[in-house]
Design an enzyme around this catalytic site. Sequence first.
Site, PDB file in Angstrom:
ATOM      1  N   VAL A 125      13.190   0.781   0.568  1.00  0.00           N
ATOM      2  CA  VAL A 125      13.444   2.220   0.460  1.00  0.00           C
ATOM      3  C   VAL A 125      12.796   3.008   1.590  1.00  0.00           C
ATOM      4  CG1 VAL A 125      13.749   2.141  -2.038  1.00  0.00           C
ATOM      5  CG2 VAL A 125      11.464   2.624  -1.091  1.00  0.00           C
ATOM      6  N   TYR A 131      -2.378   7.994  -1.892  1.00  0.00           N
ATOM      7  CA  TYR A 131      -1.437   7.917  -3.007  1.00  0.00           C
ATOM      8  C   TYR A 131      -1.178   9.300  -3.589  1.00  0.00           C
ATOM      9  CZ  TYR A 131       0.417   6.582  -7.608  1.00  0.00           C
ATOM     10  OH  TYR A 131       1.198   6.463  -8.744  1.00  0.00           O
TER      11      TYR A 131
END
Length: 227
Positions: free
Chosen positions: A47, A138
């Site tokens: 992706v 993150y």
Amino acid sequence: MTRTAVVTGASSGIGAATRAIMTETGWTVVGLDLTPSDDGSVLQCDVANPQSVADAIERVRTQFGPIEAVVSAAGHYEIVRLEDITPESWSRMLRVHLGGLANVSRAVLPDMIERRSGTIVAVSSELGITGGDSEAHYVAAKGAMIGFVRSLAAEVATHCIRVNVVAPGPTDTPLLPAAQRTPEYVAALPAGALATTDEIAQVIQFLVDEGGFCVGEVISPNMGAVI
């Protein structure tokens, strides 16, 4: 006639649960993941690579017809203090989460706009809202996904396309760190339990099938971790 959906990160965790529940509710669901399935229901795709995504989406369209729903659930996680985050690790985190969402959205939107129909659901994290210790890259990527969804929702709403984000709290997936699996941590949650992947998938499926009034929304099923 069945409707076609694409779910990224579909080989495990929330992506796999979403693929299952959407299949049960009548969708033809094709997964995209670095780990493909033997039966062809999950195609190999990176992706973070725009061309890999574009090729996979075109393959789905050719075989199954127009794509009416996309769930961007591909994920990557690690606990690293800021001073130890390498440029490569920082880049990968953003490319998988934010880049993966942008790449799949870019690939499906032209057809959705032409048909004036479609929905995109991104899977972020409640950490993208609250922040977290030793996971700045993150959290940055997950927070950026929320901003991206809100902006894209405003951009395409006039084309009758809905874009929303689910930001789960502590969920029993392979990515959940050991510190959030201890009896003490789980007992401290107001709900007294971790969310299951099936529970998060139910929220995603609601947004896809029933949440016609939800546009640019952030829904955070987090077992009471954030109230």
